[in-house]
Enzyme design. Structure first.
Site, PDB file in Angstrom:
ATOM      1  N   CYS A 162       0.806  -1.228   0.000  1.00 53.72           N
ATOM      2  CA  CYS A 162       0.000   0.000   0.000  1.00 53.72           C
ATOM      3  C   CYS A 162       0.836   1.274   0.000  1.00 53.72           C
ATOM      4  O   CYS A 162       0.275   2.373  -0.108  1.00 53.72           O
ATOM      5  CB  CYS A 162      -0.920   0.007   1.223  1.00 53.72           C
ATOM      6  SG  CYS A 162      -1.860  -1.509   1.407  1.00 53.72           S
ATOM      7  N   HIS A 294      -3.045   7.911   5.983  1.00 54.26           N
ATOM      8  CA  HIS A 294      -3.232   6.603   5.352  1.00 54.26           C
ATOM      9  C   HIS A 294      -4.678   6.160   5.574  1.00 54.26           C
ATOM     10  O   HIS A 294      -5.331   5.697   4.647  1.00 54.26           O
ATOM     11  CB  HIS A 294      -2.234   5.600   5.925  1.00 54.26           C
ATOM     12  CG  HIS A 294      -2.205   4.297   5.217  1.00 54.26           C
ATOM     13  ND1 HIS A 294      -1.975   4.195   3.860  1.00 54.26           N
ATOM     14  CD2 HIS A 294      -2.391   3.018   5.660  1.00 54.26           C
ATOM     15  CE1 HIS A 294      -2.007   2.916   3.503  1.00 54.26           C
ATOM     16  NE2 HIS A 294      -2.265   2.191   4.568  1.00 54.26           N
ATOM     17  N   GLU A 305      -2.088   4.694  13.430  1.00 51.37           N
ATOM     18  CA  GLU A 305      -1.676   5.955  12.815  1.00 51.37           C
ATOM     19  C   GLU A 305      -1.902   7.124  13.762  1.00 51.37           C
ATOM     20  O   GLU A 305      -1.081   8.047  13.827  1.00 51.37           O
ATOM     21  CB  GLU A 305      -2.425   6.178  11.503  1.00 51.37           C
ATOM     22  CG  GLU A 305      -1.935   7.409  10.742  1.00 51.37           C
ATOM     23  CD  GLU A 305      -2.424   7.480   9.311  1.00 51.37           C
ATOM     24  OE1 GLU A 305      -1.921   8.346   8.563  1.00 51.37           O
ATOM     25  OE2 GLU A 305      -3.297   6.680   8.930  1.00 51.37           O
ATOM     26  N   LYS A 326      -9.817   7.774   1.641  1.00 51.56           N
ATOM     27  CA  LYS A 326     -10.275   6.424   1.312  1.00 51.56           C
ATOM     28  C   LYS A 326     -11.786   6.245   1.471  1.00 51.56           C
ATOM     29  O   LYS A 326     -12.344   5.283   0.941  1.00 51.56           O
ATOM     30  CB  LYS A 326      -9.502   5.399   2.136  1.00 51.56           C
ATOM     31  CG  LYS A 326      -8.035   5.291   1.714  1.00 51.56           C
ATOM     32  CD  LYS A 326      -7.300   4.194   2.446  1.00 51.56           C
ATOM     33  CE  LYS A 326      -5.881   4.011   1.905  1.00 51.56           C
ATOM     34  NZ  LYS A 326      -4.984   5.134   2.215  1.00 51.56           N
ATOM     35  N   HIS A 331      -9.604   1.892  -1.043  1.00 47.87           N
ATOM     36  CA  HIS A 331      -8.167   1.660  -0.863  1.00 47.87           C
ATOM     37  C   HIS A 331      -7.596   1.120  -2.169  1.00 47.87           C
ATOM     38  O   HIS A 331      -7.788  -0.047  -2.509  1.00 47.87           O
ATOM     39  CB  HIS A 331      -7.931   0.662   0.270  1.00 47.87           C
ATOM     40  CG  HIS A 331      -6.524   0.639   0.765  1.00 47.87           C
ATOM     41  ND1 HIS A 331      -5.441   0.984  -0.024  1.00 47.87           N
ATOM     42  CD2 HIS A 331      -5.995   0.318   1.979  1.00 47.87           C
ATOM     43  CE1 HIS A 331      -4.325   0.862   0.681  1.00 47.87           C
ATOM     44  NE2 HIS A 331      -4.633   0.460   1.895  1.00 47.87           N
ATOM     45  N   PHE A 390       1.422  -3.198   4.475  1.00 48.05           N
ATOM     46  CA  PHE A 390       1.697  -4.546   4.959  1.00 48.05           C
ATOM     47  C   PHE A 390       3.185  -4.840   4.775  1.00 48.05           C
ATOM     48  O   PHE A 390       3.812  -4.395   3.807  1.00 48.05           O
ATOM     49  CB  PHE A 390       0.883  -5.569   4.174  1.00 48.05           C
ATOM     50  CG  PHE A 390      -0.502  -5.813   4.722  1.00 48.05           C
ATOM     51  CD1 PHE A 390      -0.977  -5.139   5.830  1.00 48.05           C
ATOM     52  CD2 PHE A 390      -1.333  -6.741   4.113  1.00 48.05           C
ATOM     53  CE1 PHE A 390      -2.248  -5.376   6.326  1.00 48.05           C
ATOM     54  CE2 PHE A 390      -2.608  -6.995   4.604  1.00 48.05           C
ATOM     55  CZ  PHE A 390      -3.070  -6.310   5.718  1.00 48.05           C
TER      56      PHE A 390
END
Length: 402
Positions: A162, A294, A305, A326, A331, A390
């Protein structure tokens, strides 16, 4: 070192394929999340995604080229063409020899891969399309852009889940700043809405079944999206000399690894990447006026976050507007960071902070100013864009008003 600016932005997004569609949707919090249609989709539990519609590749590519190019590369090429048009840059032969093309993608040609596996395992086909590999390889988008636009300088892909799009822009920025290229096309592309890919995400139990609500107490998970965003980065003096319209100046780039869990984010790693971007930009936390987060809409990620932002900004964390794109775009995985840097550059250019769409209730563990649902006019001189992937791979960009 050279100063680097953004003079062109191209998007192929779930809310539209032009900036005239993209920016108003972000500002209005008009979500593209909804039902979607894909081959073999009846096998899925998931019923919502942010799908690119009104995109007809037959109108955009010659028939011979279509046989060579997966959906994710189609998105990338169209976004790159748009970024060049938007910049007004006349690419000379010498510039083309040195120009950089850096494109991120988490998944590569998933449409090609899914269709190929279906033929192989379900239809018992003895052979696959002879161009299967050139279509699905992760570097296909970067290669197709370089060929489509005749760019012969450094061209490569970045695959950091991502954070791919953000890493791609950051690396291109460092190349221009050091004088390694006269300009760059950088961003991310993804076309991950296939039955096999979504089924794999279902196995992680992180997908929402209704919509994406970043930072809201009622959030229920992330929603997959697709598309591409490509930025044209240019040395500032050159851009000003030709009278270019400048969206924003890229100031710094920070990255790093959690070196911990493959799926669970570590706030300390995210905080280190933010500090690295600030150091690279020679800015202090007090200078930052906006953070494009994010903000995936999962319970763990949003809390992590928030903790990282508290760590970096201290008591100022609650003062700084922090919003996620998002809830509107879903996403986009490898495209997400590129979409969000485009949104950040436009926020600086328009002096408007896009909201966090679909927000319902405050989560005490995410006690930030998340600009819920309604855009905000504000003086934004310096902004940050975060991507945390990830594998614990973190990337952060810092930009300023032009």
């Amino acid at each position: 070192m050279n100063r680097v600016v953004i003079t062109g932005i191209g998007v192929v997004s779930p809310v539209g394929c032009t900036l005239e569609e993209f920016w108003p949707a972000l500002v209005e919090g008009r979500s593209a999340i909804g039902t979607f249609s894909i081959a073999r989709g009846e096998r899925l539990k998931t019923r919502v995604a942010a799908q690119v519609s009104k995109f007809d590749p037959a109108e955009l590519f010659e028939p011979k080229q279509l046989g060579l190019i997966d959906r994710f590369s189609q998105f990338a090429v169209v976004a790159a063409r748009a970024a060049v048009r938007d910049s007004g840059l006349d690419i000379s032969e010498q510039m083309a020899l040195e120009a950089a093309t850096v494109i991120g993608s988490a998944c590569g040609g998933q449409t090609t891969l899914d269709d190929s596996y279906f033929k192989l395992y379900s239809e018992n086909s003895p052979r696959l399309h002879p161009l299967t590999i050139p279509r699905l390889i992760a570097n296909a988008a970067a290669s197709q852009i370089s060929m489509d636009l005749g760019l012969k300088g450094p061209a490569f892909c970045v695959a950091t889940a991502c954070a791919s799009g953000t890493h791609a822009i950051g690396l291109a920025f460092h190349m221009l700043r050091s004088g390694r290229a006269p300009f760059a096309l950088a961003g991310g592309a993804e076309a991950c809405l296939t039955a096999g890919t979504i089924k794999a995400w279902e196995a992680l139990h992180v997908l929402s079944q209704d919509t994406c609500r970043p930072f809201s107490r009622t959030r229920s998970g992330l929603v997959l999206g697709e598309g591409a965003a490509v930025l044209l980065l240019e040395e500032r003096a050159h851009a000003l000399a030709r009278g270019a319209r400048v969206y924003a100046e890229v100031l710094g780039f920070g990255m790093g690894a959690d070196a911990g869990d493959i799926t669970t984010a570590d706030p300390n790693g995210a905080a280190r990447a933010m500090r690295a971007a600030l150091k690279d930009a020679r800015k202090n936390t007090d200078d930052v006026d906006y953070v494009n987060a994010h903000g995936t809409g999962t319970t763990q990620n949003d809390r992590s976050e928030t903790a990282a932002l508290r760590d970096v900004f201290g008591s100022n964390a609650k003062r700084i507007p922090v919003s996620s794109s998002k809830g509107v775009l879903g996403h986009g995985l490898g495209a997400a960071g590129a979409f969000e840097m485009a949104a950040t550059a436009l926020a600086l250019h328009r002096q408007t902070i896009p909201p966090t769409a679909n927000f319902e209730e405050v989560d005490p563990d995410c006690d930030l100013d998340v600009v819920p649902n309604i855009a905000r006019q504000a003086e934004v001189n310096v902004a940050m864009s975060n991507s945390f992937a990830f594998g614990g791979l973190n990337a952060v960009l810092l930009a300023s008003r032009a």
